[in-house]
Motif scaffolding. Structure first.
Motif, short mmCIF file in Angstrom:
data_model
loop_
_atom_site.label_atom_id
_atom_site.label_comp_id
_atom_site.label_asym_id
_atom_site.label_seq_id
_atom_site.Cartn_x
_atom_site.Cartn_y
_atom_site.Cartn_z
N LYS A 56 0.83 -1.21 0.00
CA LYS A 56 0.00 0.00 0.00
C LYS A 56 0.87 1.25 0.00
N ASP A 57 1.96 1.23 0.80
CA ASP A 57 2.85 2.37 0.86
C ASP A 57 3.60 2.59 -0.45
N LEU A 58 3.68 1.56 -1.28
CA LEU A 58 4.27 1.71 -2.60
C LEU A 58 3.29 2.33 -3.58
N GLY A 59 2.03 2.50 -3.18
CA GLY A 59 1.03 3.10 -4.04
C GLY A 59 0.10 2.12 -4.71
N PHE A 60 0.18 0.83 -4.37
CA PHE A 60 -0.71 -0.16 -4.95
C PHE A 60 -2.11 0.00 -4.37
N THR A 61 -3.12 -0.25 -5.19
CA THR A 61 -4.49 -0.35 -4.68
C THR A 61 -4.63 -1.69 -3.97
N LEU A 62 -5.70 -1.84 -3.18
CA LEU A 62 -5.90 -3.10 -2.48
C LEU A 62 -6.11 -4.25 -3.45
N GLN A 63 -6.77 -3.98 -4.57
CA GLN A 63 -6.94 -5.02 -5.58
C GLN A 63 -5.59 -5.44 -6.15
N GLN A 64 -4.70 -4.48 -6.38
CA GLN A 64 -3.37 -4.81 -6.88
C GLN A 64 -2.55 -5.55 -5.83
N VAL A 65 -2.71 -5.14 -4.57
CA VAL A 65 -2.01 -5.83 -3.48
C VAL A 65 -2.40 -7.30 -3.46
N GLN A 66 -3.69 -7.58 -3.57
CA GLN A 66 -4.15 -8.96 -3.54
C GLN A 66 -3.58 -9.76 -4.71
N ALA A 67 -3.52 -9.13 -5.89
CA ALA A 67 -2.96 -9.81 -7.04
C ALA A 67 -1.49 -10.13 -6.83
N VAL A 68 -0.76 -9.18 -6.26
CA VAL A 68 0.67 -9.40 -6.02
C VAL A 68 0.88 -10.53 -5.01
N LEU A 69 0.11 -10.50 -3.91
CA LEU A 69 0.26 -11.52 -2.88
C LEU A 69 -0.14 -12.89 -3.38
N ALA A 97 8.98 12.68 4.69
CA ALA A 97 9.95 11.97 5.53
C ALA A 97 9.28 11.02 6.52
N ALA A 98 8.14 11.43 7.07
CA ALA A 98 7.47 10.56 8.04
C ALA A 98 7.01 9.27 7.39
N ARG A 99 6.48 9.36 6.14
CA ARG A 99 6.06 8.15 5.43
C ARG A 99 7.25 7.25 5.13
N LEU A 100 8.38 7.83 4.80
CA LEU A 100 9.59 7.06 4.54
C LEU A 100 9.97 6.22 5.76
N ALA A 101 9.87 6.83 6.95
CA ALA A 101 10.22 6.10 8.16
C ALA A 101 9.34 4.87 8.33
N GLN A 102 8.05 4.97 7.96
CA GLN A 102 7.16 3.83 8.10
C GLN A 102 7.46 2.74 7.07
N VAL A 103 7.84 3.14 5.86
CA VAL A 103 8.24 2.15 4.87
C VAL A 103 9.47 1.39 5.36
N GLU A 104 10.44 2.14 5.94
CA GLU A 104 11.63 1.50 6.48
C GLU A 104 11.28 0.52 7.59
#
Length: 275
Positions: A56-69, A97-104
């Protein structure tokens, strides 16, 4: 097994989000009580939740996330995708910067899965302690909601203690509880250990409270508290694997707080019941 509330707390997401993931088939609970409808999750499901949030943090939609998983993307490929997002965020505005910390944090959680030695966790009795604290309310237990609340509380606490002549006698102690208004909100307590007696505190807003003793599963976290997620989730997996049950939010004990936050040392103390 974790209740939906505990699983949401360990995953740093809202229970409402977990219900939505269940409804769309993205992350079903491990078991649903047929009589009550209560959802229960296994510790192993934290791995899938981490990947959902990372994608999600990469910008995928939930439908795309499900397809990837569903395609079972490997850890190496997923790490590469997260590193790409990290590079993009580093070139963006300072507000990102705050979002970057969460991705990390999600990346470290994925990479640390299963690597934590049982020797890193110690179950011990935590003594009662007196703290002077300020409180605030965060919208949720997610890092992006907690950090903007707890940081300013500590920035205010120590100067205010100085104005009333109170000197800390021990480490900082942060603890949490569900907010009375519900909805996933959390009361944030930013405190520091003090000795008795404590004189008048005037209109500083500071309160002095006695935190009760409890049995805790504890682990040491090294580095910024923005990156505490992998440590907290590893502790959760250990608690589940060793037959204990969480009895509430973990306390965060600040043992070393140099100017460089990457050098911080803190102890997480998770209250537990029976094994």
């Amino acid at each position: 097994m974790f209740t939906i509330g505990d699983f949401a707390r360990y995953g740093r997401v809202s229970a409402r989000m977990l219900r939505h993931y269940d409804a769309i088939g993205l992350l079903h609970p491990d078991r649903t009580d047929p009589a009550t409808g209560y959802r229960f999750y296994g510790a192993a499901q934290l791995a899938r939740l981490n990947r959902i949030i990372a994608l999600k943090d990469l910008g995928f939609t939930l439908q795309q996330v499900q397809a990837v998983l569903d395609e079972q993307v490997g850890s190496e490929e997923l790490r590469g995708m997260l590193r790409l997002r990290r590079a993009e965020l580093e070139e963006a505005m300072a507000a990102a910067a705050a979002r970057l910390a969460q991705v990390e944090a999600r990346l470290r959680s994925i990479e640390s899965e299963g690597r934590m030695s049982a020797d890193d966790v110690v179950v011990k009795s935590v003594a009662a302690v007196r703290v002077a604290e300020l409180t605030g309310t965060a919208a949720s237990y997610e890092p992006e909601d907690i950090t903007p609340v707890i940081g300013p509380l500590y920035d205010r606490l120590f100067p205010l203690l100085g104005t009333v002549g109170v000197t800390p006698s021990g480490p900082g102690i942060a603890h949490y509880e569900d907010a009375p208004e519900g909805g996933g909100a959390v009361v944030v307590h930013a405190g520091v250990t003090v000795a008795a007696p404590v004189g008048p505190l005037g209109d500083t807003g500071i309160t002095v409270v006695e935190l009760p003793p409890f049995e805790a599963a504890t682990v040491i976290h090294r580095g910024s508290m923005d990156g505490v997620l992998p440590t907290a989730q590893a502790l959760a997996r250990w608690i589940d694997a060793n037959g204990y049950r969480s009895a509430g939010y973990a306390r965060e004990i600040s043992l070393e707080c140099p100017e460089d936050q990457d050098e911080w040392v803190a102890e997480l103390q998770e209250p537990v019941t029976g094994a």
